[in-house]
Design a protein around this motif. Structure first.
Motif, PDB file in Angstrom:
ATOM      1  N   HIS A 209       0.745  -1.164  -0.150  1.00  0.00           N
ATOM      2  CA  HIS A 209       0.028  -0.081   0.087  1.00  0.00           C
ATOM      3  C   HIS A 209       0.895   1.416   0.082  1.00  0.00           C
ATOM      4  CE1 HIS A 209      -2.739  -3.175   1.407  1.00  0.00           C
ATOM      5  NE2 HIS A 209      -3.558  -2.479   0.668  1.00  0.00           N
ATOM      6  N   THR A 210       1.883   1.163   0.708  1.00  0.00           N
ATOM      7  CA  THR A 210       2.989   2.363   0.816  1.00  0.00           C
ATOM      8  C   THR A 210       3.396   2.703  -0.774  1.00  0.00           C
ATOM      9  OG1 THR A 210       3.735   1.875   2.880  1.00  0.00           O
ATOM     10  CG2 THR A 210       5.154   3.287   1.492  1.00  0.00           C
ATOM     11  N   VAL A 211       3.814   1.542  -1.497  1.00  0.00           N
ATOM     12  CA  VAL A 211       4.148   1.473  -3.018  1.00  0.00           C
ATOM     13  C   VAL A 211       2.909   2.032  -3.722  1.00  0.00           C
ATOM     14  CG1 VAL A 211       4.717   0.284  -5.002  1.00  0.00           C
ATOM     15  CG2 VAL A 211       5.858  -0.297  -2.767  1.00  0.00           C
ATOM     16  N   ALA A 212       2.006   1.519  -3.587  1.00  0.00           N
ATOM     17  CA  ALA A 212       0.783   2.240  -4.480  1.00  0.00           C
ATOM     18  C   ALA A 212       0.451   3.531  -3.944  1.00  0.00           C
ATOM     19  CB  ALA A 212      -0.708   1.143  -4.036  1.00  0.00           C
ATOM     20  N   ARG A 213       0.364   3.787  -2.787  1.00  0.00           N
ATOM     21  CA  ARG A 213       0.094   5.627  -2.535  1.00  0.00           C
ATOM     22  C   ARG A 213       1.410   6.428  -3.010  1.00  0.00           C
ATOM     23  NH1 ARG A 213      -0.803   6.038   3.622  1.00  0.00           N
ATOM     24  NH2 ARG A 213      -1.533   8.161   3.197  1.00  0.00           N
ATOM     25  N   ALA A 214       2.566   5.946  -3.098  1.00  0.00           N
ATOM     26  CA  ALA A 214       3.773   6.781  -3.495  1.00  0.00           C
ATOM     27  C   ALA A 214       3.624   6.603  -5.020  1.00  0.00           C
ATOM     28  CB  ALA A 214       4.926   5.809  -3.262  1.00  0.00           C
ATOM     29  N   ALA A 215       3.034   5.739  -5.724  1.00  0.00           N
ATOM     30  CA  ALA A 215       2.895   5.719  -7.233  1.00  0.00           C
ATOM     31  C   ALA A 215       1.754   6.715  -7.767  1.00  0.00           C
ATOM     32  CB  ALA A 215       2.665   4.617  -7.760  1.00  0.00           C
ATOM     33  N   TYR A 217       0.640   9.329  -5.861  1.00  0.00           N
ATOM     34  CA  TYR A 217       1.228  10.630  -5.537  1.00  0.00           C
ATOM     35  C   TYR A 217       2.229  11.217  -6.526  1.00  0.00           C
ATOM     36  CZ  TYR A 217       3.196  14.351  -2.880  1.00  0.00           C
ATOM     37  OH  TYR A 217       3.451  15.681  -2.404  1.00  0.00           O
ATOM     38  N   LEU A 218       3.229  10.266  -6.960  1.00  0.00           N
ATOM     39  CA  LEU A 218       4.263  10.922  -7.556  1.00  0.00           C
ATOM     40  C   LEU A 218       4.064  11.148  -8.985  1.00  0.00           C
ATOM     41  CD1 LEU A 218       7.242   8.578  -6.254  1.00  0.00           C
ATOM     42  CD2 LEU A 218       6.741  11.151  -5.770  1.00  0.00           C
ATOM     43  N   ASN A 219       2.814  10.446  -9.500  1.00  0.00           N
ATOM     44  CA  ASN A 219       2.329  10.609 -10.967  1.00  0.00           C
ATOM     45  C   ASN A 219       1.189  11.439 -11.069  1.00  0.00           C
ATOM     46  OD1 ASN A 219       4.266   8.517 -12.609  1.00  0.00           O
ATOM     47  ND2 ASN A 219       3.780   7.328 -10.920  1.00  0.00           N
ATOM     48  N   ARG A 220       0.595  11.619  -9.820  1.00  0.00           N
ATOM     49  CA  ARG A 220      -0.723  12.472  -9.900  1.00  0.00           C
ATOM     50  C   ARG A 220      -1.894  11.827 -10.546  1.00  0.00           C
ATOM     51  NH1 ARG A 220      -0.320  15.454  -5.825  1.00  0.00           N
ATOM     52  NH2 ARG A 220      -2.050  16.932  -6.575  1.00  0.00           N
ATOM     53  N   VAL A 221      -2.156  10.422 -10.230  1.00  0.00           N
ATOM     54  CA  VAL A 221      -2.941   9.545 -10.852  1.00  0.00           C
ATOM     55  C   VAL A 221      -3.887   8.819  -9.765  1.00  0.00           C
ATOM     56  CG1 VAL A 221      -1.859   9.255 -13.106  1.00  0.00           C
ATOM     57  CG2 VAL A 221      -1.418   7.627 -11.150  1.00  0.00           C
ATOM     58  N   TYR A 222      -4.911   8.586 -10.112  1.00  0.00           N
ATOM     59  CA  TYR A 222      -5.901   7.410  -9.249  1.00  0.00           C
ATOM     60  C   TYR A 222      -5.229   5.956  -9.506  1.00  0.00           C
ATOM     61  CZ  TYR A 222      -9.228  11.333  -8.574  1.00  0.00           C
ATOM     62  OH  TYR A 222      -9.725  12.403  -8.209  1.00  0.00           O
ATOM     63  N   ILE A 223      -5.222   5.363  -8.468  1.00  0.00           N
ATOM     64  CA  ILE A 223      -4.985   3.944  -8.430  1.00  0.00           C
ATOM     65  C   ILE A 223      -6.042   3.124  -7.831  1.00  0.00           C
ATOM     66  CG2 ILE A 223      -3.307   2.180  -7.909  1.00  0.00           C
ATOM     67  CD1 ILE A 223      -1.060   4.054  -8.280  1.00  0.00           C
ATOM     68  N   VAL A 243      -8.715   1.928  -3.196  1.00  0.00           N
ATOM     69  CA  VAL A 243      -8.563   2.925  -4.089  1.00  0.00           C
ATOM     70  C   VAL A 243      -8.025   4.274  -3.790  1.00  0.00           C
ATOM     71  CG1 VAL A 243     -10.112   4.491  -5.778  1.00  0.00           C
ATOM     72  CG2 VAL A 243     -10.854   2.223  -5.297  1.00  0.00           C
ATOM     73  N   ILE A 244      -7.124   4.868  -4.456  1.00  0.00           N
ATOM     74  CA  ILE A 244      -6.072   5.845  -4.001  1.00  0.00           C
ATOM     75  C   ILE A 244      -6.210   6.963  -4.852  1.00  0.00           C
ATOM     76  CG2 ILE A 244      -3.605   6.357  -3.375  1.00  0.00           C
ATOM     77  CD1 ILE A 244      -3.433   3.295  -3.011  1.00  0.00           C
ATOM     78  N   ASP A 245      -6.058   8.324  -4.336  1.00  0.00           N
ATOM     79  CA  ASP A 245      -6.236   9.589  -5.218  1.00  0.00           C
ATOM     80  C   ASP A 245      -5.083  10.126  -5.461  1.00  0.00           C
ATOM     81  OD1 ASP A 245      -5.387  10.858  -3.026  1.00  0.00           O
ATOM     82  OD2 ASP A 245      -7.457  11.932  -2.433  1.00  0.00           O
ATOM     83  N   PRO A 246      -4.796  11.057  -6.276  1.00  0.00           N
ATOM     84  CA  PRO A 246      -3.417  11.563  -6.763  1.00  0.00           C
ATOM     85  C   PRO A 246      -2.753  12.129  -5.662  1.00  0.00           C
ATOM     86  CG  PRO A 246      -5.211  12.160  -8.430  1.00  0.00           C
ATOM     87  CD  PRO A 246      -5.960  11.776  -7.288  1.00  0.00           C
ATOM     88  N   GLU A 247      -3.406  12.324  -4.505  1.00  0.00           N
ATOM     89  CA  GLU A 247      -2.715  12.863  -3.264  1.00  0.00           C
ATOM     90  C   GLU A 247      -1.984  11.872  -2.494  1.00  0.00           C
ATOM     91  OE1 GLU A 247      -1.911  15.973  -2.435  1.00  0.00           O
ATOM     92  OE2 GLU A 247      -2.892  16.758  -4.204  1.00  0.00           O
ATOM     93  N   GLY A 248      -2.311  10.551  -2.899  1.00  0.00           N
ATOM     94  CA  GLY A 248      -1.790   9.372  -2.123  1.00  0.00           C
ATOM     95  C   GLY A 248      -2.758   9.102  -0.915  1.00  0.00           C
ATOM     96  N   GLU A 249      -3.833   9.424  -1.073  1.00  0.00           N
ATOM     97  CA  GLU A 249      -4.760   9.050   0.242  1.00  0.00           C
ATOM     98  C   GLU A 249      -5.769   8.036  -0.325  1.00  0.00           C
ATOM     99  OE1 GLU A 249      -4.590  10.515   3.181  1.00  0.00           O
ATOM    100  OE2 GLU A 249      -3.141  12.296   2.490  1.00  0.00           O
ATOM    101  N   PHE A 250      -6.219   7.497   0.786  1.00  0.00           N
ATOM    102  CA  PHE A 250      -7.114   6.208   0.517  1.00  0.00           C
ATOM    103  C   PHE A 250      -8.643   7.025   0.258  1.00  0.00           C
ATOM    104  CE2 PHE A 250      -4.225   3.636   2.902  1.00  0.00           C
ATOM    105  CZ  PHE A 250      -3.705   2.885   1.952  1.00  0.00           C
TER     106      PHE A 250
END
Length: 312
Positions: A209-215, A217-223, A243-250
């Protein structure tokens, strides 16, 4: 749109009055080597999500077959993208204007077996991606894909596909961001270790989840990471879809060890804005690609030692 195309680094958002895109992760428990059971499970869950207003629906990795297969099973159970497994997702969308991204065990036209993801709508197959970074025993069962993850223009936004371990390679997520992805849909089967390293402050099984949140945030995309749950042939899964937003928040999840339908309303045009909040800095435009050649060089290639440039 493919992973080789370049996105505008700070393109304008769409109509601000447009409603958000509802994204769903279906945290299910597919059964190993049970094609018919898994088809019914996926069909019911897709229908439930679509009736709840979901417009982009993500299933786990290898939804059609389950994960822990023998070599003989992977060969016997593999299906083409036009096979019964993926086709059943298309049928489940009848009457619903949504898209589904899910994992399946693919038999390619070349006869090879792949750990793949398909994107479909009620109109049919939109795209297929073959996992390029294989994990552990997957090397015994599958051939790695040879093409970068696709980014597909859907009626709901620009959606890229990756599979599980792919997220651990920042080149993959950055490539999709550069191709204009607003949402990365990531079918996943994340194994539970159930333990932490001595002295670790991180929660067990939490690094993914740290990896997904970082990705994000760093790319400014939803995951949207769709994991699975349950036990399978003696193996347990982390069951931590999110589901994570471009700020890296759940926006939704991570959830616990049970079947779940996660729903999150995502303002996908927000992913077009690549500027860091309150600054003129831009996540894509500020890159220095001319300095990054070593990132795509094979492991062990010559890299100039620190200090060599200064000594010249």
């Amino acid at each position: 749109m493919t992973g080789s195309e370049t996105a505008r680094p700070d393109s304008a958002a769409a109509d601000p009055s447009a409603p958000p895109t509802r994204v769903a992760c279906l945290q299910l428990s597919p059964a190993a080597a049970e094609l018919a059971i898994n088809r019914r499970l996926a069909e019911r869950a897709i229908g439930t999500a679509a009736r709840a207003g979901a417009q982009v629906i993500v299933l786990p990795e290898l939804m059609t077959t389950g994960y822990h297969l023998t070599s003989a099973e992977s060969v016997a159970l593999a299906e083409p993208a036009a096979g019964p497994g993926v086709t059943s997702w298309i049928k489940a969308l009848e009457g619903h204007p949504a898209v589904v991204v899910g994992g399946f065990c693919e038999r390619g036209q070349d006869g090879e077996i792949y750990n793949s993801a398909a994107m479909v709508s009620s109109d049919g197959l939109l795209s297929v991606y073959r996992k390029t970074h294989l994990w552990g025993e997957e090397h015994r069962l599958f051939r790695p894909g040879d093409e970068a993850p696709p980014v597909v223009d859907t009626r709901w936004g620009r959606v890229g596909m990756a599979i599980c371990y792919d997220l651990f390679f920042p080149e993959v997520t950055r490539g999709m961001a550069l191709a204009g992805a607003q949402l990365l849909a990531v079918p996943t089967n994340s194994p539970s270790t159930g333990a932490r390293s001595p002295g670790s402050r991180a929660p067990a099984d939490g690094i993914g989840h740290t990896v997904a949140r970082a990705a994000a945030y760093l790319n400014r995309v939803y995951i949207a990471v769709c994991d699975r749950h349950g036990d399978e042939r003696g193996h347990t899964w982390t069951a931590r879809s999110s589901v994570i937003d471009p700020e890296g928040e759940f926006l939704a999840g991570p959830v616990g060890y049970e079947q779940q339908l996660l729903l999150a309303d995502c303002d996908l045009p927000e992913a077009n804005r690549k500027r860091w909040n309150g600054t003129d800095n831009n996540a894509l435009a500020d890159r220095r690609p001319e300095l990054y050649g070593a990132l795509v060089a094979p492991v062990g290639s010559a890299v100039r030692p620190v200090g060599e440039a200064a000594a010249r």
